[in-house]
Design a protein around this motif. Structure first.
Motif, PDB file in Angstrom:
ATOM      1  N   ILE A 221      -2.869   7.290 -12.714  1.00 54.77           N
ATOM      2  CA  ILE A 221      -2.664   8.734 -12.612  1.00 54.77           C
ATOM      3  C   ILE A 221      -3.525   9.262 -11.460  1.00 54.77           C
ATOM      4  O   ILE A 221      -4.734   9.036 -11.438  1.00 54.77           O
ATOM      5  N   LEU A 222      -2.900   9.951 -10.524  1.00 57.52           N
ATOM      6  CA  LEU A 222      -3.620  10.466  -9.363  1.00 57.52           C
ATOM      7  C   LEU A 222      -4.107  11.890  -9.564  1.00 57.52           C
ATOM      8  O   LEU A 222      -4.775  12.444  -8.690  1.00 57.52           O
ATOM      9  N   SER A 223      -3.780  12.510 -10.694  1.00 56.23           N
ATOM     10  CA  SER A 223      -4.190  13.887 -10.965  1.00 56.23           C
ATOM     11  C   SER A 223      -5.388  13.930 -11.900  1.00 56.23           C
ATOM     12  O   SER A 223      -5.557  13.053 -12.756  1.00 56.23           O
ATOM     13  N   GLN A 224      -6.217  14.965 -11.717  1.00 58.65           N
ATOM     14  CA  GLN A 224      -7.301  15.227 -12.657  1.00 58.65           C
ATOM     15  C   GLN A 224      -6.698  15.912 -13.887  1.00 58.65           C
ATOM     16  O   GLN A 224      -5.503  16.158 -13.975  1.00 58.65           O
TER      17      GLN A 224
ATOM     18  N   VAL B  72       1.748  10.446 -10.718  1.00 62.97           N
ATOM     19  CA  VAL B  72       1.536   9.075 -11.161  1.00 62.97           C
ATOM     20  C   VAL B  72       1.895   8.136 -10.016  1.00 62.97           C
ATOM     21  O   VAL B  72       2.884   8.372  -9.309  1.00 62.97           O
ATOM     22  N   GLN B  73       1.082   7.118  -9.809  1.00 68.04           N
ATOM     23  CA  GLN B  73       1.349   6.159  -8.740  1.00 68.04           C
ATOM     24  C   GLN B  73       2.004   4.917  -9.316  1.00 68.04           C
ATOM     25  O   GLN B  73       1.486   4.298 -10.244  1.00 68.04           O
TER      26      GLN B  73
ATOM     27  N   ASP C 297       9.446  12.378  -5.396  1.00 68.78           N
ATOM     28  CA  ASP C 297       8.676  11.482  -4.537  1.00 68.78           C
ATOM     29  C   ASP C 297       7.776  12.320  -3.623  1.00 68.78           C
ATOM     30  O   ASP C 297       8.256  13.029  -2.749  1.00 68.78           O
ATOM     31  N   VAL C 298       6.468  12.229  -3.843  1.00 65.94           N
ATOM     32  CA  VAL C 298       5.511  12.990  -3.019  1.00 65.94           C
ATOM     33  C   VAL C 298       4.594  12.043  -2.244  1.00 65.94           C
ATOM     34  O   VAL C 298       3.476  12.411  -1.865  1.00 65.94           O
ATOM     35  N   SER C 299       5.079  10.846  -1.998  1.00 66.96           N
ATOM     36  CA  SER C 299       4.287   9.842  -1.290  1.00 66.96           C
ATOM     37  C   SER C 299       3.889  10.340   0.096  1.00 66.96           C
ATOM     38  O   SER C 299       2.739  10.193   0.522  1.00 66.96           O
TER      39      SER C 299
ATOM     40  N   ASN D 188       4.387   5.282  -3.173  1.00 67.01           N
ATOM     41  CA  ASN D 188       4.971   5.282  -4.514  1.00 67.01           C
ATOM     42  C   ASN D 188       4.352   6.342  -5.446  1.00 67.01           C
ATOM     43  O   ASN D 188       4.052   6.065  -6.608  1.00 67.01           O
ATOM     44  N   ALA D 189       4.168   7.567  -4.943  1.00 68.61           N
ATOM     45  CA  ALA D 189       3.599   8.651  -5.753  1.00 68.61           C
ATOM     46  C   ALA D 189       4.707   9.530  -6.309  1.00 68.61           C
ATOM     47  O   ALA D 189       5.507  10.088  -5.551  1.00 68.61           O
TER      48      ALA D 189
END
Length: 452
Positions: A380-383, A392-393, A415-417, A424-425
């Protein structure tokens, strides 16, 4: 069987009489001025089928519609600016009333009290949600409102630079860059740290020529920005704080106006408007009182008539159609009265407590999915400070994973990579409409795809 129609079609006799009236023998004669060399020499390659009866046509169109993947057929986890929220049926029923559906600009208040009051209530509700003093009667969408906010900021500060967070919606960035090009001011991006605006970098980038700083709240990646901390950075400068806020989130979050925002804009799509393939939307625009006469479009005001009865009129119309062009605040010549009405009806129907409950369900559902995915080993890339979207990656391309989810009757995230400069975000959105069964199925499907 005689074909029945919902409309009056043009008959062969009608065509004959029209041709005779204008003095030609056939429809082809109407194209006689077009050179023969530019005309098609043969019939179209694709032949049009014979006309269907109304009953057959409706059946045919329904069959085509059933081929679409919709929120009625698929669990929906896509956000990024357009969201799948509950809209009470009363909203559409009110909009379909002819006096609203066909209403134009209410230039004659004596004949438009219903629409004017609806817009006045819209303005009042937007002020209450945002914590601001004044709101206009709407603009085209949230991005248009943001562009107009930048124009206002550069106008009142006489500065020529606008800073925006990298966590601003990509399409919003494109719109303000277009506005800036036309109005000849500069825009510059502020980088991120942990998916939110880097305040140290912001301090470095602010200059004496900074007119405004733009922060999205929650931001494009779902994270809730610390507006108070941003305002503290602007202390001692003339730069205005422009906040582009999700109005549904404002039912739970502190109002931007109470945290120091000078201008608050956004889109009311999350509160009363269906997704409808991307529109129409409704932009809101709210400011502190001292900027009231710089607000684009119109402001509806409350007054009394000659008998002392309550009434409504268009109070301010500082657009170029109504005043001298050089004095106009904007060339924005219209608004979204019908969709603004939809938002007003929605907010009236759900009420304060209902809106807060709806917002809280978004938070609960999104955090549930995020926690379950984390427990199953996904990155998970978010706080934890997010509303209803988180990143999520994955270990495979987002498009590839979404194709697999689609086969399981699920519409995956965005897709927000590229926006996060990583691989792959996926931006996952979970609203109040997602059931426990849908969320668990999504968690299991995404975990399964990660294991491949």
């Amino acid at each position: 069987m005689t074909k029945q129609h919902r409309y009056l079609p043009t008959t062969e006799q009608d065509r004959k009489e029209m041709l005779e009236t204008i003095g030609v023998s056939s429809i082809k004669d109407l194209f006689s001025d077009i050179p023969q060399s530019t005309r098609a020499e043969k019939e179209a390659a694709v032949q049009i089928d014979e006309a269907l009866s109304e009953q057959a046509l409706i059946k045919h169109m329904k069959a085509l519609a059933e081929k679409n993947s919709t929120t009625d057929t698929h669990a929906y986890f896509l956000g990024g600016g357009v969201y799948d929220h509950y809209v009470p049926s009363i909203v559409n029923h009110v909009l379909l009333r002819s006096e609203f559906m066909t209403a134009y600009t209410p230039y004659q208040p004596e004949a438009s009290q219903g629409e004017l009051q609806a817009l006045f209530e819209f303005q009042s509700m937007m002020c209450e949600l945002t914590g601001m003093d004044v709101a206009n009667s709407s603009l085209y969408d949230g991005f248009t409102s943001l562009g107009e906010a930048c124009n206002l900021a550069t106008s009142v500060t006489k500065k020529q630079q606008v800073l925006y967070s990298k966590a601003l919606h990509p399409q919003a960035k494109e719109v303000i860059q277009t506005y800036a090009y036309g109005m000849e001011y500069d825009v510059e991006e502020v980088p991120l740290t942990d998916n939110q605006t880097d305040l140290e970098k912001l301090k470095e980038q602010i200059s004496e020529d900074t007119a405004a700083v733009i922060i999205q709240y929650p931001n494009f990646f779902g994270t809730i920005e610390d507006l108070k901390a941003v305002k503290d950075v602007l202390e001692g400068t003339k730069a205005l704080l422009i906040v582009m806020a999700n109005p549904l989130a404002l039912a739970i979050l502190e109002a931007p106006g109470k945290l120091g925002a000078d201008i608050v804009v956004g889109d009311t799509q999350p509160i009363g408007l269906p997704m409808s393939y991307g529109g129409p939307h409704c932009g809101y625009f709210a400011v502190k009182k001292k900027y009231m006469r710089k607000v684009p479009s119109r402001i509806v005001g409350q007054t009394v008539d000659s008998e002392g009865k309550r009434g409504f009129v268009m109070t301010l119309q500082t657009r170029e159609q109504h005043i001298r062009r050089e004095k106009a605040t904007s060339n924005m010549s219209s608004n979204q009265a019908l969709t603004a009405l939809a938002t007003s009806v929605f907010l009236s129907a759900v009420g304060k407590e209902g809106l807060q409950e709806m917002a809280q369900q978004n938070i609960n559902h999104a955090h549930y999915v995020k926690n379950q995915l984390a427990n199953k080993g996904l990155t998970i890339l978010s706080q934890d400070t997010f509303f209803n979207e988180f990143v999520v990656q994955l270990n495979r391309p987002v498009q590839e994973v979404n194709q697999a989810l689609l086969k399981n009757n699920m519409i995956g995230g965005l897709d927000v990579s590229e926006e996060l400069d990583t691989e792959n975000a996926m931006l996952v959105c979970v609203t109040e409409k997602r059931t426990k069964e849908e969320m668990d199925a999504f968690i299991n499907a995404l975990t399964e795809e990660e294991g491949k």
